[in-house]
Every structure is written in C-alpha cells, then in structure tokens.
Design an enzyme around this catalytic site. Sequence first.
Site, mmCIF file in Angstrom:
data_model
loop_
_atom_site.group_PDB
_atom_site.id
_atom_site.type_symbol
_atom_site.label_atom_id
_atom_site.label_comp_id
_atom_site.label_asym_id
_atom_site.label_seq_id
_atom_site.Cartn_x
_atom_site.Cartn_y
_atom_site.Cartn_z
ATOM 1 C CG HIS A 1 -0.325 0.078 2.537
ATOM 2 N ND1 HIS A 1 0.581 -0.853 2.999
ATOM 3 C CD2 HIS A 1 -0.456 1.000 3.528
ATOM 4 C CE1 HIS A 1 0.963 -0.513 4.221
ATOM 5 N NE2 HIS A 1 0.359 0.615 4.564
ATOM 6 C CG HIS B 1 -0.066 4.234 4.894
ATOM 7 N ND1 HIS B 1 -0.814 3.416 5.713
ATOM 8 C CD2 HIS B 1 -0.868 5.315 4.613
ATOM 9 C CE1 HIS B 1 -2.011 3.966 5.920
ATOM 10 N NE2 HIS B 1 -2.067 5.109 5.269
ATOM 11 C CG ASP C 1 4.908 2.778 7.209
ATOM 12 O OD1 ASP C 1 3.983 3.275 6.541
ATOM 13 O OD2 ASP C 1 4.736 1.844 8.021
ATOM 14 C CG HIS C 2 4.292 -0.053 3.940
ATOM 15 N ND1 HIS C 2 4.262 -1.388 4.229
ATOM 16 C CD2 HIS C 2 3.889 0.578 5.080
ATOM 17 C CE1 HIS C 2 3.834 -1.565 5.468
ATOM 18 N NE2 HIS C 2 3.601 -0.381 6.006
ATOM 19 C CG ASP D 1 0.547 -1.880 7.302
ATOM 20 O OD1 ASP D 1 1.396 -2.793 7.321
ATOM 21 O OD2 ASP D 1 0.809 -0.696 7.568
ATOM 22 C CG HIS E 1 3.702 -3.296 10.223
ATOM 23 N ND1 HIS E 1 2.776 -2.610 10.946
ATOM 24 C CD2 HIS E 1 4.057 -2.463 9.224
ATOM 25 C CE1 HIS E 1 2.545 -1.428 10.392
ATOM 26 N NE2 HIS E 1 3.322 -1.311 9.338
HETATM 27 ZN ZN ZN Z 1 2.830 0.263 7.816
#
Ligand code: ZN
Lengths: 305, 305
Positions: free
Chosen positions: B63, B65, B67-68, B211, B269
């Site tokens: 996805h 976000h 942090d990815h 996530d 995670h």
């Molecule tokens: Zn994340």
Amino acid sequence: MELIFLGTGAGVPSKERNVSAIALSLLQEQNSIWLFDCGEATQHQILHTSLKPRKINKIFITHMHGDHIYGLPGFLSSRSFQGGDTPLTIYGPKGLKQYVETSLALSETHLAYAISFVEVTDQMVIEAGQFQVFVQLLEHGIPCFGYRVVEKDKPGELLVNKLKDRGIEPGPIYQEIKENDHVTIPHIGTIYRKDVLGEPNRGKIISLIGDTRFSKDHIRLAQNADILIHEATFGKDKQNLAHRYFHSTTLEAAQLASESNCKHLILTHISSRYQQEANEQLLQEAREIFPNTELANDFSRFTIT
Amino acid sequence: MELIFLGTGAGVPSKERNVSAIALSLLQEQNSIWLFDCGEATQHQILHTSLKPRKINKIFITHMHGDHIYGLPGFLSSRSFQGGDTPLTIYGPKGLKQYVETSLALSETHLAYAISFVEVTDQMVIEAGQFQVFVQLLEHGIPCFGYRVVEKDKPGELLVNKLKDRGIEPGPIYQEIKENDHVTIPHIGTIYRKDVLGEPNRGKIISLIGDTRFSKDHIRLAQNADILIHEATFGKDKQNLAHRYFHSTTLEAAQLASESNCKHLILTHISSRYQQEANEQLLQEAREIFPNTELANDFSRFTIT
Ligand SMILES: [Zn+2]
Ligand SMILES: [Zn+2]
C-alpha cells in the site's frame, strides 16, 4: 552555533557515509535547528544524535538530485508523527514543492503542521531573524545553489567605566541604556547608547557550497567565512573527472577557501570510491593549500565560536 | 527459497527496527530476488546483507503509506548506479507509478534499465515463471493488498524400479523420459512419463498479509501456507487500538494462522511502542494460539524447505 554532519557521502549511501545532510544548530541563538539537504535516511541518522526533528524549522535544499532530497518525505512525516506541530519552511529549487507535495499526497500523509515553500533563485537574500542567507547559483549541470549564512553583528558590551565616569552606578538602568537608543537620567542628563557601547561583535559567517564545479565566482559566497563547507567529491588527481561530472576536488575546495580568506574549511560529499583509509590522504591534499582544513565524517560536530 | 526481513517496524523507523521491507530470495529457483515493500532506507539495510540490488527483478508494494514506499526512488537509483541494467517490474496500488515517476523525473534520475508498472487489484493473479501470485484486498483504510505466492508443483522423481522392471537401465534415456510426455524405445515399446513418475512435489506457499485489520476473509490468502507473514502492530491487549487504526494484534495473527492451517507464522510490523524487551511477551501471546510462530527482527532470515 554548531554544525552536525548527518551524511557526508556522494550519490549513493555506503556503510561508511550516508548521503547528504548537514544540521546547523541554532538552539542557543534562536532555539531552532536548520537542515541543509535531506538525503534518504536523514531521519535515521538523526535517531543517533540528540537533535529533535520538531526543532528543525528551516530546510535548505541545494539541488534536486536524489541523494539530496529523497529523505524529505520521510523526515517530514516522522516530524509530525513525533509531535512536531510548529510550521516549517523549505527553501530550494523549482520542482521541490511538487516533489514533496506529490509524495505526501500519494502516501496520504497528513502533517500536523504547515509547510511553506520558498523557491530560491540566484542572488536571493533570505531574512531569518538575526541571520541573513545569501543564495548563489553554482555550476552543477542542474540548478544547484550555495548558501551563505551571515549572522548579524551583535551590539558591543556596555563600557562600565564610561558609565561610572558619568556617575551611573550598576543597576537596572544599565539594561535600560542597552535596550534604548538614548535614556535621560535626572541630574545626569541624556545618555546615548552609541557613546557607551564597545565595538560590535561581528556575527559569524558560514558558507555552504554544495555540488559544483570549482569556480572563482564562488568567492562571493565564501569571502571571509568563519567556516566554508565545500564539496570535495574527488581527490586532486581526478580534476578532469570532477569537471566532467560537475564536481570539485580536495585541492579546488582548498583553493577557494584560501582565495576567499576563510578561517576554516570543512570537506564533505566524498565519493564512495574512497574508503576510510583514504581520508588522511584527501585531507592532506587540501591542507597543503589551506592548512586549516577538516574532513567531515558522518556525525562529525564542529562548534563555531 | 529464503526470506530476509529488512525492516520490521511500523510507521516510523526506530534504532531497533527499520520501516517495512522483506526480500524473498529465489536465487536457487530462478536466479532472482523479489522485494515486498520498500520503506525508507531499505537500500541501506541491503548494504548490510549479501543481497545484490541488480538481482531484485520484482517489487510488490502492499500500500501507499510512506513507511512502505519512501525507499523506492533511492533503491531504484542506486540499483542503476551500481550497474543494474536488467528490467524490473513493480506491482502495487494505483498511484504508485505516479509516485515513482514523479520522484525520478524531478530528481533528473535516468535509470539504465526499464521499469514496468502493474497496478494490482483485488483477486488478480500474477503469473511469474514457476510461481503464481494471488492478490487480495485487505482492510487498512486505504487500499492495501496481501500477496499469496504459490510455487507450482514440481514433477515427481523417476521411479527407477519401474523402469528397471521394464528392462531400461540408467543412462541418458532417463533424462529423455523425464522431459517428454512419452518415448518409444526399440524392442521395449512406448513409455508414458506419467506411468514412471512418483508423486509430484507440492510447491511452497508463502502468504504475506500486510497492514490490515484482522478478518476471516484473509483465510483465502493464508490457507495451507508453508509460511504466513502477518502484521502484528500491537499486543493482544490493544485490540481496540488495532481495530481503530486498521491494524492487527499478535493474537489475531495467530488466530488466522491457526484457522488457515498454516505451517509457520512470522510476525512483523511491530509498533515502535514496543522495545526489544517486549519481543518475548509478544511472541508468547501468539504461540499460545499458534505454537509454530516466530517474531521477525531486522535481518532475520528464514529458509523455506
Ligand atoms: Zn505500515
Ligand atoms: Zn550529491
């Protein structure tokens, strides 16, 4: 004022040097920190220092190459996540705003603070409290800007002897005299501040010359700097390579420091072709021309006094 | 097949855990490596492993976000800088192509290889040599996808006894029989492969559930997996928090592994609220429900046999 080098490598990160970022701590002067460039993993480097992201209120970007900007979206997100809620200004070339806004929007990142963008141009002057920042275009193939940070002169100290000669004894009146152009004291008369202050303290000058070919035009940026930070991607034997790729050598950095009458020179942006063992050699090349030279490593700190 | 966890934290990097990235090494199977998510400083983490960026030929993003994905532009640049010149495919949600292309274009990064983008959607099946990758939409507030990597079954071994019974002695003919549907041998007759092969070797299944909130719908992704990698942002006492922020707990991950009849579960995670001392507690919470659980740390490696 203190400089903390967060990334001192060129182009790609290595195990020894991260990509570019330098923090200028003005915590004592104005309770803030400025950041110059923000390569990938700058926020990771900050984790290993005492620097607080929320204290960083200005970021100056020299140019749009990835090794100088790819850490921005992550830094900005984490600053918000970690409770930063005060505004931040980002100075840099055209395109920077679009890069940051696109990255934040597509990742659905909503910051808890406002960002202002200032697109810098050649010869711009930025006013920032007791500092002025002069901007100059360098020579790097794509628009790249050097920054000259000039602290305004600070008023001199009160000359206590002069005041005593006029019959004014130490007390709250001293503060009043220091803070006003003139003060009238009963039975003594009018005291003009300029008559009772010593020589002003010259403000410090820090010049940051990012990715660029050597050019004497840059003396304007570096003139009389207390600290000149200059890129030195290559050793002195690689002058052709440096010129071809719009970079500088150790020797050229030293030459600029010397011709600009700087007090100190700090070399950074060292190519990953050089391992740790080469540091001493690179440093000596510069010191032959300009003895007062240091070579920055990641986490090197320099106090400016 | 080997899994190398490059980042096992959630949201922001900490000194202990970097943001998300997992490498799946298929070097033995097809001389390539796949990457799942690419948080900031993934390329820095890779520097501390034996992984070669140029061997990475597929990147799957769960996805958008930060942090990815914030490590993608830097990884892609460095892959090129370090001599990578073979094509690469990036699978991920809508918006990913724009993010990568904007970052590369504005930073004037010119790669030495071609990138193909594949926009993933719920229930898509990706064919990749001897693997199939099944895609399923998870529950994360923004579109987030889980990936189920299924290795195709491999043909069984030749049953030497059966061949000897028919009078066929070991030699180059064995290879021929294995590679063809049927072979006719003078004086012996026609040998059909299916008659002389043992049971096929079942291919491995690796399920990666990024996530998400816990949902029984994810059993389809996890069913019979040899390894289920499941996010476990929170401990079991934070189920409300997990639900509110579209994440899962240790207990929920274990529940899915158990109901899906998985062989192994790996938790990743992990929220930065948990320090290293909490690892054992988090692990035990999951093991109470599903004993065959491990908790990934940065640089954890798991061989799939
Ligand atoms: Zn994340
Ligand atoms: Zn650079």
